[in-house]
Design an enzyme around this catalytic site. Structure first.
Site, PDB file in Angstrom:
ATOM      1  N   GLU A  74       0.821  -1.210   0.000  1.00  0.00           N
ATOM      2  CA  GLU A  74       0.000   0.000   0.000  1.00  0.00           C
ATOM      3  C   GLU A  74       0.857   1.263   0.000  1.00  0.00           C
ATOM      4  O   GLU A  74       0.511   2.255  -0.658  1.00  0.00           O
ATOM      5  CB  GLU A  74      -0.941   0.004   1.202  1.00  0.00           C
ATOM      6  CG  GLU A  74      -2.072  -1.012   1.127  1.00  0.00           C
ATOM      7  CD  GLU A  74      -1.668  -2.430   1.482  1.00  0.00           C
ATOM      8  OE1 GLU A  74      -0.489  -2.643   1.841  1.00  0.00           O
ATOM      9  OE2 GLU A  74      -2.520  -3.324   1.399  1.00  0.00           O
ATOM     10  N   HIS A 141     -10.303  -5.256   9.917  1.00  0.00           N
ATOM     11  CA  HIS A 141     -11.140  -5.117   8.708  1.00  0.00           C
ATOM     12  C   HIS A 141     -12.398  -4.321   9.016  1.00  0.00           C
ATOM     13  O   HIS A 141     -13.414  -4.493   8.365  1.00  0.00           O
ATOM     14  CB  HIS A 141     -11.533  -6.495   8.162  1.00  0.00           C
ATOM     15  CG  HIS A 141     -10.393  -7.292   7.631  1.00  0.00           C
ATOM     16  ND1 HIS A 141      -9.558  -8.008   8.440  1.00  0.00           N
ATOM     17  CD2 HIS A 141      -9.927  -7.473   6.375  1.00  0.00           C
ATOM     18  CE1 HIS A 141      -8.634  -8.609   7.707  1.00  0.00           C
ATOM     19  NE2 HIS A 141      -8.837  -8.306   6.448  1.00  0.00           N
TER      20      HIS A 141
END
Ligand SMILES: Cc1ncc(C[n+]2csc(CCOP(=O)(O)OP(=O)(O)O)c2C)c(N)n1
Ligand SMILES: Cc1ncc(C[n+]2csc(CCOP(=O)(O)OP(=O)(O)O)c2C)c(N)n1
Ligand SMILES: [Mg+2]
Ligand SMILES: [Mg+2]
Lengths: 340, 341, 341, 340
Positions: A74, A141
């Site tokens: 990322e 998450h």
């Protein structure tokens, strides 16, 4: 060409209602058709169509130069997006879950946010992805990421609560010359109750302007994202007792539409801030001090907040429900303030 | 010396090295040399930060950057000039005064004196400056290179990094991405100085792993550097993949030895006579001297001007926090200011 | 198959493979196999998340983890069990019920049901669970290994990671650190499944670069796995450096073929007769069946209990945000609660 | 043995005054002598003694197993420190400049902060290093990092303003079983005006308790770090006009000593928060909303703040001075509030 469009980007063209997820797909698709400088990067967004299928069919239509499957890095691909933005492209980066924006924290806050400041010019870059709890995703998450970036001058943060805004705000974000963090609540992605038919026209919703989701005179509730819906549910409950709360949907967290908040607070005299994110250091604090600066004389009660508790997001369903702010929490706090 | 050679059929006129190239490199070498002196003098006088009293420019960075710039006919390529920034920046077309203004944070500098030091960024000029973290810039340049490829431009990006970039995971992510996507990127690693805890791996193996061609550059003469860079650039724009170049140690006692050697050979090989070289030297010195002299007379920035375009959304100075509230007149949008909402 | 062989003089009795080892591995293989079935059944019944309906355990992780555990005489080593967690966790001494409780977030689970799934952490037991980011755990295990070396313990750390860990810069930082400091670490990379954009480099070259010994493990029989792990562990605790093991593809159609093959050879090579193996199988099945049956009857967590020790400094529920303010009585400090101030 | 002690760790033993930097070196040295589980990691902290020489001489005395020179990989070595902490060691990690904590943001917020929560037990780990502006360091060597971590449950944040507190707080941080971010202002490291003679005893300053730096009844100023000194200067100026402000030095930002703040505000009725860090999303917001929750009825004026402006830290001296909050800014705001 529209005959071979993927279903989830052609619903508006055929007059059907869209979910928030479909609104986002449509915004991406239409912006990519409108402006060839717009391109996508992210993990598994190409052949696989993305973890939530937001970009299903995009690779076939736009090709691998504009729909780039990245390695799990990322930081690296967000940095690369910055380089592409320097060169005039307009990258839209997907985080598979926004929780995984953390490895890009350095490049986002130090490099990307400071680009304009450093004289490096515009940085038209969007980082978007799913956020939020309630899906039993556990601590990695389910996070809301706004407060990781809210303190960084140079960034904008957008967090829509409905398909219409999501589409219009994402288009604004893509056309904005500043870097924008765009949060999409998983609990709204496919929520049947917030599907809506959108206009065919190429509309945008400007960044930095809040929306009054419900008018009322007894109390101002400032909120955003999924909590707009929870607040409206609480409002309906309170209305049965004759309590009329005003619900402001921020839509953009940075820049913060403090004029809209102040105008409402100056009318109601009471302010409750509701956010799904955890409590300490949440956005409620900044709103509170801005209203001290702007509306202290109008306050007839303390500025309060309803939030998740200070904990990582629990994996267990029982714990997660306890952790998240509920409709009843909002109603209770609202009653407390209205009676204050 | 290239480990993974380029497709050998691909050579082009751009790599041609003649008298004009020699003049150009002689000039840029002198310029870097005098600029180094000038920066040190400014530091001793307190006109730039004290860290610059022992500042150095590796002439090879200048030559490599200039080779890139020339191979692209002076336009289009992109350079992150790294720790020896003044050399490569001038090689990419900046003037000594422009660079020094930026270094000294003068109000007339690029970026409105907000960010200074060695990190000048001017993308229109092909310059992207340093921004904080070791190893970060290869990611950014990889993305810029990707943009060239996407837009089918025959352009390439060049990044100078210190060798400890290898330590940083972010550097590996950038290399991996560039290799996987065959971005037209050239990374030059300065392995001249070792550190307490330097990363272990063989740089060549790392390059190979990420799909980069690789070469080590030592005390190679200027023309060898130029040819190496031109070849790497050709590979890059042809879609044959990125290149990693490792710059070996140079002599601390004779930092300008390579330039000296080049000047010696210049007359023999490219017919540059002594008086011609002397004229080039004078021109370079005059330019730097002028810049240094001008610099100290230039104005400092006006904060309310310089910072105006970078404020976020609200008035930064409520009346209770500053003695004199700023006049509420509208701020003129400035060039490059994207902060509208 | 080892690319960079261990100092060959170093072999030890620990690697000995006999009848007792064979029994043990047969049992753990059965256990993993039945646990996989049990987890899938629980998923179909909605007792654990729907993602687990197609959950798999690679029996090789079980065997590798068990080899580590046995080489250390059952105590002291540390394991990050990765994506096939139930197998290695049981190999490190957890019971099926304990693991399932954690997976299903039962109130009786380790960690008070706060974090569940495959990520059970119990450092006293030598287990460190997953925590979010791909590639992160090799850093953490490298640090744990470093602690062993600092304290002169003959212990080693074992980490199972998916192959896309190579994509992540953080993984490279962990490897670099472990190699540079010769941490007693063994990293097992599961290269069984490829991905859309997998990292380019040869894994062996990466290992070499960071100073790791390297081996590739394919369809090797159990005893070869055990010997490889024992050798890597010996190198690690002897200060000879870390090891990277790459686990090649296994057959999707016959995921338990290796265990089958092992059972076939068990009688021939280690004298384990059919009835003995049948008894081992029955014991493994009974344990898992018991755990699955028990699990569904266990209580869910009580939120105010389970979350109490992890609040930060102030009362999380002011009276205006919850219908029933909690009783103001003092919260008992809980074992493992470090949040005092 | 004390004869071969490095000078900067033996000043208290010989009765001399210490700077904040020396206080920190002494705390590290004494904790390493007291507890063999304490060890150091960081860039160039060994042979070179650290960028600011905090650990000069440590490598010779404690050896390379306890003073570890790391590669430039803040994420990696912070993650490794977490692993060592799991195994019972007590790592103290130095960031060369705290700005470079950004690459460790992921591991700190997701892994380290959640350790206790996840049932992984105590995480006795300190990340310390220099912060703050005023040194012409530019945007990447001048930041304050508290707000990157203030929103993360499970972390503690400490920010001392003087040598005595620095030593006592760092000892507490090292002995604490939670992860602690420890910020050291470069402008205080060697500041002659805040040298002081410390007691010989092995004292600690508990985390989470603020200190009243100056008593007064007209206004509460809540601040920390270098701004304590700026606020005291402003107080001296105001005292000449008969205005008596109370200055509270937070010392620990997380947990926040809201009892101390509330007690003072309930006496003065006015609250001004001063922080060097930038404005939007700064800690002033959280303090403001907590005082709304705790002390609204006592407020005789809005809660206001004096902070740096919303911009990266400028490199140019002129701009940096303009950017940073000044003594006069504090005095002006205080007068405004006192006269409110
Ligand atoms: C992520 C990060 N950590 C720490 C620093 C502080 N720092 C600046 S330069 C430097 C050394 C760089 O060494 P090298 O890459 O070899 O470059 P050289 O200075 O030798 O050219 C360090 C540690 C930094 N800039 N970025
Ligand atoms: C930093 C980060 N980004 C994204 C993810 C989401 N994610 C979870 S597993 C996974 C794929 C991992 O592939 P691999 O390492 O090969 O493991 P496998 O699942 O094949 O065992 C991804 C992208 C993550 N966990 N961490
Ligand atoms: Mg170096
Ligand atoms: Mg895989």
């Amino acid at each position: 060409m529209s005959t071979d469009l993927p279903a989830h980007v052609s619903r508006t063209r055929t007059g059907q209602p869209v979910t928030l997820l479909e609104a986002i797909s449509e915004a991406l698709w239409e912006e990519m058709e409108r402006d060839e400088r717009v391109f996508l990067m992210g993990e598994d967004i190409g052949a696989y169509g993305g973890a939530f299928k937001v970009t299903r069919g995009f690779l076939d239509h736009f090709g691998p130069d504009r729909v780039i499957d990245t390695p799990i890095s990322e930081g690296g691909f967000t940095g690369a997006a910055a380089g592409a933005a320097h060169m005039g492209l307009r990258p839209v980066v997907e985080m598979q879950f926004m929780d995984f924006i953390s490895p890009a924290y350095d490049v986002l806050t130090n490099y990307i946010a400071t680009s304009l400041y450093r004289g490096a010019g515009p940085m038209p870059l969007v980082v978007r992805g799913p956020v939020g709890g309630g899906n039993r995703g556990g601590p990695f998450h389910s996070q809301n990421v706004e407060m990781a970036f809210f303190h960084t001058p140079g960034l904008k943060i957008v967090y829509p609560s409905n398909p219409r805004d999501a589409k219009g705000l994402l288009k604004s974000a893509i056309r904005d010359d500043n870097p924008v963090i765009f949060e999409e609540h998983k609990g709204l992605y496919r929520a049947p109750h917030c599907r809506e038919v959108l206009g065919h026209e190429d509309y945008v919703v400007p960044l930095g302007s809040a929306r009054t989701a419900l008018e009322g005179d007894d109390l101002t509730v400032v909120t955003y994202g999924l909590m707009v819906h929870r607040s409206l549910e609480a409002a309906a409950e309170l209305a049965r007792d004759g309590i009329r709360i005003e619900v402001i949907d921020l839509r953009t967290l940075l820049p913060l539409d403090e004029d809209a908040i102040a105008a409402s607070v100056q009318r109601t005299g009471k302010l409750l801030i509701v956010h799904e994110d955890t409590r300490t250091g949440g956005i409620a604090g900044e709103i509170a001090i801005r209203m001290n600066e702007r509306a202290f004389e109008w306050l007839d009660g303390p500025i309060l907040r309803v939030t998740a508790i200070d904990s990582p997001v629990p994996f267990s369903g029982e714990l997660e429900d306890y952790f998240l702010p509920s409709v009843e929490d909002i109603a209770t706090a609202a009653r407390y303030l209205v009676n204050y | 010396m290239v480990r993974e050679p380029a497709s050998p059929s691909r050579t082009s006129g751009i790599t041609g090295f003649g008298r004009e190239t020699a003049e150009d490199l002689a000039f840029h070498g002198f310029q870097a040399r005098f600029l180094e002196e000038g920066i040190r003098a400014l530091a001793r006088a307190g006109d730039v930060g004290p860290d610059y009293t022992s500042f150095t420019i590796d002439v090879r960075s200048t030559v490599i950057a200039r080779a890139m710039y020339r191979a692209a006919d002076g336009s289009g390529d992109l350079c992150y000039p790294g720790g020896h920034a003044p050399g490569p920046s001038l090689a990419f077309g900046a003037t000594p005064l422009e660079f020094l203004r930026h270094l000294a944070c003068k109000g007339t500098s690029a970026g409105g004196a907000r960010e200074g030091g060695l990190s000048w960024t001017d993308t229109r000029r092909g310059l992207i400056g340093w921004a904080g973290a070791c190893g970060l810039m290869s990611q950014v340049l990889a993305g810029a290179a990707l943009a060239f490829r996407q837009r089918k431009h025959s352009r390439a990006a060049l990044a100078f990094e210190g060798s400890r970039a290898l330590d940083a995971g972010g550097w590996h992510e950038g290399m991996n991405l560039a290799g996987a996507l065959r971005a037209p990127l050239i990374v030059v690693l300065d392995v001249a100085t070792a550190a307490a805890a330097e990363c272990a791996p063989s740089i060549g193996a790392v390059a190979e792993g990420y799909g980069f061609a690789y070469a080590e550059l030592g005390q190679d003469p200027f023309d060898a550097l130029v040819r190496e860079v031109a070849a790497a650039r050709r590979r890059a724009v042809d879609g044959a993949g990125p290149t990693l170049l490792a710059l070996g140690p140079r002599s601390d006692s004779e930092p300008w030895a390579l330039h000296e050697r080049f000047l010696e050979s210049a007359s023999a090989e490219w017919g540059l006579a002594g008086p011609e070289l002397a004229a080039i030297e004078r021109a370079a010195r005059a330019g730097v001297d002028h810049a240094v002299a001008r610099l100290v007379k230039e104005p400092s920035p006006d904060p309310s001007d310089a910072l105006a375009p970078v404020h976020t959304d609200h008035e930064p100075f409520p009346p209770w926090t500053r003695r004199e509230p700023r006049s509420p007149g509208p701020v003129e949008p400035q060039p490059g200011s994207a902060h509208v909402h």
